[in-house]
Every structure is written in structure tokens, then in C-alpha cells.
Motif scaffolding. Sequence first.
Motif, PDB file in Angstrom:
ATOM      1  N   ASP A  38       0.584  -1.232  -0.025  1.00 55.18           N
ATOM      2  CA  ASP A  38      -0.092   0.002  -0.098  1.00 55.18           C
ATOM      3  C   ASP A  38       0.744   1.201  -0.010  1.00 55.18           C
ATOM      4  O   ASP A  38       1.596   1.534   1.063  1.00 55.18           O
ATOM      5  CB  ASP A  38      -0.862  -0.075   1.143  1.00 55.18           C
ATOM      6  CG  ASP A  38      -1.902   1.202   1.251  1.00 55.18           C
ATOM      7  OD1 ASP A  38      -1.615   1.994   0.419  1.00 55.18           O
ATOM      8  OD2 ASP A  38      -2.879   1.070   2.071  1.00 55.18           O
ATOM      9  N   SER A  39       0.993   2.090  -1.144  1.00 58.46           N
ATOM     10  CA  SER A  39       1.999   2.916  -1.252  1.00 58.46           C
ATOM     11  C   SER A  39       1.236   4.361  -1.843  1.00 58.46           C
ATOM     12  O   SER A  39       0.249   4.307  -2.607  1.00 58.46           O
ATOM     13  CB  SER A  39       2.882   2.597  -2.430  1.00 58.46           C
ATOM     14  OG  SER A  39       3.889   3.629  -2.791  1.00 58.46           O
ATOM     15  N   PRO A  40       1.463   5.342  -0.821  1.00 55.97           N
ATOM     16  CA  PRO A  40       1.093   6.836  -1.270  1.00 55.97           C
ATOM     17  C   PRO A  40       1.635   7.108  -2.763  1.00 55.97           C
ATOM     18  O   PRO A  40       0.778   7.892  -3.509  1.00 55.97           O
ATOM     19  CB  PRO A  40       1.690   7.572  -0.397  1.00 55.97           C
ATOM     20  CG  PRO A  40       1.856   6.716   0.767  1.00 55.97           C
ATOM     21  CD  PRO A  40       2.253   5.445   0.352  1.00 55.97           C
ATOM     22  N   GLU A  41       2.811   6.633  -3.246  1.00 59.96           N
ATOM     23  CA  GLU A  41       3.106   6.846  -4.455  1.00 59.96           C
ATOM     24  C   GLU A  41       2.228   6.290  -5.617  1.00 59.96           C
ATOM     25  O   GLU A  41       2.051   6.976  -6.552  1.00 59.96           O
ATOM     26  CB  GLU A  41       4.475   6.615  -4.655  1.00 59.96           C
ATOM     27  CG  GLU A  41       5.729   7.059  -3.681  1.00 59.96           C
ATOM     28  CD  GLU A  41       6.972   6.448  -3.911  1.00 59.96           C
ATOM     29  OE1 GLU A  41       7.071   6.242  -4.815  1.00 59.96           O
ATOM     30  OE2 GLU A  41       7.508   6.528  -2.674  1.00 59.96           O
ATOM     31  N   VAL A  42       1.667   5.126  -5.325  1.00 63.05           N
ATOM     32  CA  VAL A  42       0.694   4.661  -6.211  1.00 63.05           C
ATOM     33  C   VAL A  42      -0.653   5.381  -6.404  1.00 63.05           C
ATOM     34  O   VAL A  42      -1.209   5.719  -7.358  1.00 63.05           O
ATOM     35  CB  VAL A  42       0.615   3.063  -5.766  1.00 63.05           C
ATOM     36  CG1 VAL A  42      -0.584   2.578  -6.530  1.00 63.05           C
ATOM     37  CG2 VAL A  42       1.787   2.439  -5.933  1.00 63.05           C
ATOM     38  N   VAL A  43      -0.874   5.783  -4.884  1.00 61.00           N
ATOM     39  CA  VAL A  43      -2.184   6.666  -4.991  1.00 61.00           C
ATOM     40  C   VAL A  43      -1.868   7.991  -5.885  1.00 61.00           C
ATOM     41  O   VAL A  43      -2.854   8.303  -6.542  1.00 61.00           O
ATOM     42  CB  VAL A  43      -2.511   6.890  -3.681  1.00 61.00           C
ATOM     43  CG1 VAL A  43      -3.779   8.096  -3.459  1.00 61.00           C
ATOM     44  CG2 VAL A  43      -2.800   5.704  -2.846  1.00 61.00           C
ATOM     45  N   GLN A  44      -0.784   8.672  -5.636  1.00 64.37           N
ATOM     46  CA  GLN A  44      -0.584   9.958  -6.177  1.00 64.37           C
ATOM     47  C   GLN A  44      -0.418   9.698  -7.590  1.00 64.37           C
ATOM     48  O   GLN A  44      -0.894  10.439  -8.290  1.00 64.37           O
ATOM     49  CB  GLN A  44       0.922  10.422  -5.800  1.00 64.37           C
ATOM     50  CG  GLN A  44       1.067  11.597  -6.360  1.00 64.37           C
ATOM     51  CD  GLN A  44      -0.042  12.865  -5.936  1.00 64.37           C
ATOM     52  OE1 GLN A  44      -0.203  13.168  -4.795  1.00 64.37           O
ATOM     53  NE2 GLN A  44      -0.309  13.668  -6.960  1.00 64.37           N
ATOM     54  N   ALA A  45      -0.012   8.520  -8.271  1.00 64.08           N
ATOM     55  CA  ALA A  45       0.137   8.407  -9.849  1.00 64.08           C
ATOM     56  C   ALA A  45      -1.103   8.180 -10.293  1.00 64.08           C
ATOM     57  O   ALA A  45      -1.419   8.311 -11.249  1.00 64.08           O
ATOM     58  CB  ALA A  45       1.091   7.057 -10.114  1.00 64.08           C
ATOM     59  N   GLN A  46      -2.128   7.569  -9.550  1.00 59.34           N
ATOM     60  CA  GLN A  46      -3.358   7.307  -9.842  1.00 59.34           C
ATOM     61  C   GLN A  46      -4.102   8.651  -9.944  1.00 59.34           C
ATOM     62  O   GLN A  46      -4.732   8.953 -10.700  1.00 59.34           O
ATOM     63  CB  GLN A  46      -4.224   6.040  -9.095  1.00 59.34           C
ATOM     64  CG  GLN A  46      -3.493   4.852  -9.315  1.00 59.34           C
ATOM     65  CD  GLN A  46      -4.186   3.664  -8.623  1.00 59.34           C
ATOM     66  OE1 GLN A  46      -5.264   3.235  -9.076  1.00 59.34           O
ATOM     67  NE2 GLN A  46      -3.692   3.517  -7.404  1.00 59.34           N
ATOM     68  N   THR A  47      -3.864   9.492  -8.799  1.00 58.17           N
ATOM     69  CA  THR A  47      -4.620  10.668  -8.892  1.00 58.17           C
ATOM     70  C   THR A  47      -4.221  11.582 -10.000  1.00 58.17           C
ATOM     71  O   THR A  47      -4.916  12.113 -10.547  1.00 58.17           O
ATOM     72  CB  THR A  47      -4.277  11.393  -7.407  1.00 58.17           C
ATOM     73  OG1 THR A  47      -4.785  10.316  -6.294  1.00 58.17           O
ATOM     74  CG2 THR A  47      -5.010  12.727  -7.176  1.00 58.17           C
ATOM     75  N   ASP A  48      -2.960  11.569 -10.509  1.00 59.47           N
ATOM     76  CA  ASP A  48      -2.477  12.317 -11.446  1.00 59.47           C
ATOM     77  C   ASP A  48      -3.144  11.932 -12.642  1.00 59.47           C
ATOM     78  O   ASP A  48      -3.246  12.718 -13.667  1.00 59.47           O
ATOM     79  CB  ASP A  48      -0.887  12.137 -11.533  1.00 59.47           C
ATOM     80  CG  ASP A  48      -0.153  12.916 -10.305  1.00 59.47           C
ATOM     81  OD1 ASP A  48      -0.790  13.552  -9.719  1.00 59.47           O
ATOM     82  OD2 ASP A  48       0.953  12.489 -10.252  1.00 59.47           O
ATOM     83  N   LEU A  49      -3.326  10.684 -12.920  1.00 59.50           N
ATOM     84  CA  LEU A  49      -3.828  10.400 -14.223  1.00 59.50           C
ATOM     85  C   LEU A  49      -5.336  10.561 -14.175  1.00 59.50           C
ATOM     86  O   LEU A  49      -6.171  11.125 -15.240  1.00 59.50           O
ATOM     87  CB  LEU A  49      -4.111   8.646 -14.230  1.00 59.50           C
ATOM     88  CG  LEU A  49      -4.738   7.833 -15.338  1.00 59.50           C
ATOM     89  CD1 LEU A  49      -4.047   8.379 -16.812  1.00 59.50           C
ATOM     90  CD2 LEU A  49      -4.475   6.445 -15.371  1.00 59.50           C
ATOM     91  N   ILE A  50      -5.985  10.429 -13.032  1.00 58.33           N
ATOM     92  CA  ILE A  50      -7.544  11.011 -12.862  1.00 58.33           C
ATOM     93  C   ILE A  50      -7.522  12.260 -13.190  1.00 58.33           C
ATOM     94  O   ILE A  50      -8.280  13.012 -13.944  1.00 58.33           O
ATOM     95  CB  ILE A  50      -8.298  10.656 -11.768  1.00 58.33           C
ATOM     96  CG1 ILE A  50      -8.150   9.162 -11.557  1.00 58.33           C
ATOM     97  CG2 ILE A  50      -9.504  11.138 -11.657  1.00 58.33           C
ATOM     98  CD1 ILE A  50      -8.862   8.635 -10.221  1.00 58.33           C
TER      99      ILE A  50
END
Length: 358
Positions: free
Chosen positions: A71-83
Motif C-alpha cells: 500500500d503506497s502513497p506513491e501509487v495513489v498519487q500516480a493514479q490521482t495524477d492520471l484521473i
Amino acid sequence: MVRVTDENLRQLNVVNVELRAFPLHKNAIGQIAFNEDASTVVQTPFSGRVTRVLAKIGDDIKRGDPLFEIDSPEVVQAQTDLIAALHSLDKAKSALFSAQRQAERQTRLIKDKATSQREVDQALNDQAAAESEFKTAEGTLTFARNRLRVIIGRDQAEVDRLESTRVVNPLITINSPIDGTVIARKVGPGQYVRADVADALYSIADLSTMWLKANVPEIDAPLIRIGQEIEVKVAALPNRIFRAHVIAIGAASDSTTRRVVVRSEVPNPDRVLKSEMFAIFKIAIGDSEPSPSVPSSAVIWEGEKATVWSEREPLLFERRVIKAGLEQDGRTEVRDGLQAGDRVIARGAIFVQNESQQ
């Protein structure tokens, strides 16, 4: 000399002296190691907390099999950037559509002289600006997709899901990059891992082949060539001989031991070879001329003197002193005392020796 009876002869094994090559061998000690050409370590490309550990030490895995989940904030950030990039593209597309309609309207009005040229120029400028914003939004979206797919490691199906649902999934699975066996694991559930730490979380190796790293005296190193076949014996498996080939010779000699590392690849289909096992290898050095040889059972040793019983005529055997050389594969080299074609007693030589002493 000793004469035997026909009945005695049936208990003896009389063989011919044969020509055999006895190449000179050199021995060296070393250790079994993992094949570094078929092994790798796995690290996390980003920081986060491990939620599940899926692969255990000793598991056989295929390339792409899951190792652990993070569970990584970096993964969340990358997905948020895509959205966010998707929203920006939608907004830029809407603005471009509106600017195109306004430009088309102003162009029609100017034909009927119902608007000014200034209004037309402004509409065309707004359209050009909207087109530029749209292209920028497309580039940002492409970057966000590639970052999520290449750097974060999401597959195309996950990227498509995110674009369709626009729902963030904070969990990501780290997969094995090769086929092999898990030989080490330094991660557990709940552990926080960081991308800037060089420690390997998993070590994976293909155990079908192993390396032998042998330390060869530098005086013998010039005699060894890449591709030469060697015999390997492992202290833990004294009754087995492994065949291998030299694949690399060290470029430097150790300044303390004056030895050069010679690396060989050893087949290990049944996985009995383990890393760090102590091993000895034997390698043939140079070519040798065939020389007379007899079965080692034919040679009788009395201190440093070697003798055989040679057939003088049928049923009559003569004790002959020989100069014995190398012993290999159950045969002894005869450097003097016999010639090819002579016949000697192999099985039963001790019996004839005892008869001669009575």
C-alpha cells in the motif's frame, strides 16, 4: 615364476596390456554458489507498507507470479495524477469544442457583415489557444499513463479500469521478474519499505545450474582454458562426481593467496548442490601420449616397488617389476616393464603372489 593348473586358471582373469592416455590433472578447491546469470534480487520501486506476503522461501515461481502486496502513497498519487489528467483533457476538449463553435459563428457573421473583424480574430485566437491546451492535456495524460504503467508497474488492464471507473486502488502487487526459486526473503506483513534503501526484499535463483568458484594457484592458471571440462566432487556428496565446464577465468590474482578465481557452471537437475558447499575440482592439463596400462588390481605393491604377474607361456607366469605412473579410472599407467600386447593377471594376482611365497 609360478605355474598354475587349468583349474587355477579358471579363477584368474588374464588381460592384455592396453594403450591408454593418462592426461595430467590439476586439483583446486572452491565453493558452490548460485548461478548469478540466472538469479536476481527484488526491491520495491516505491515506498509503502506491505499488506500481504505471497511467496515464501523455497517456493518455485514463474516470471510474473506475485511476491508481495504493498500500500503506497506513491501509487495513489500516480493514479490521482492520471484521473486529474483525464479531467483536464475533458475540460480542454469542452473548451476546444466551444471555441470552435464560436469561431465558426463569427466566421458566418462576418460574411453577413453582422460582426467586426476584431471579434473574428479574437474567436480564432481563442480557438488556437484551446487547441494548444488540448494538445498539452493529451501529453499530460500520456505521461500519466506511462508513469503508472512503466514506473509504478500497473498493467494495461488496470490502467483501462482506472480510466473507466476513476476509482483509486492503493494496493499494488510486486511480481517476480524471472523463473526460479525463492532463496531469501527480508520482508514481512506490516513492514514499511522504502525505495531509497538498497536492501533486497526477495532473492530468486534458478537452481537447475550452480556455479563452482574455485581458487586456482596462479602458476596453474595459464594452463586452464574456457570451455574445458572438469570433474567436481563435493564434500557433502563423496560418492558423486559432477561434470562441468569452465565459463570464466579471473582477470586478477589475489595479492594474499596468489590464486585466481576460476568459475564453472555445474548442472544441478536434482538440486542436491547447495550454495556454500565445499568442493574440489579436477581438470586435465594439456594432451598426453598413450602409454601401456593395466588394471589397478593387477599391481601388487611392496613398499615403493610395484610388480605384476606377466604370462610367460600358457599356465606359466613371471613376476615382473614395473615402473608405475598415474592411476585413473581403475587403471594404472606402466612407464617401464611392460609393452602393449603383454598379458598380465588382473583378478587373482594376490593368489599367485601367495603361491610364489610357499
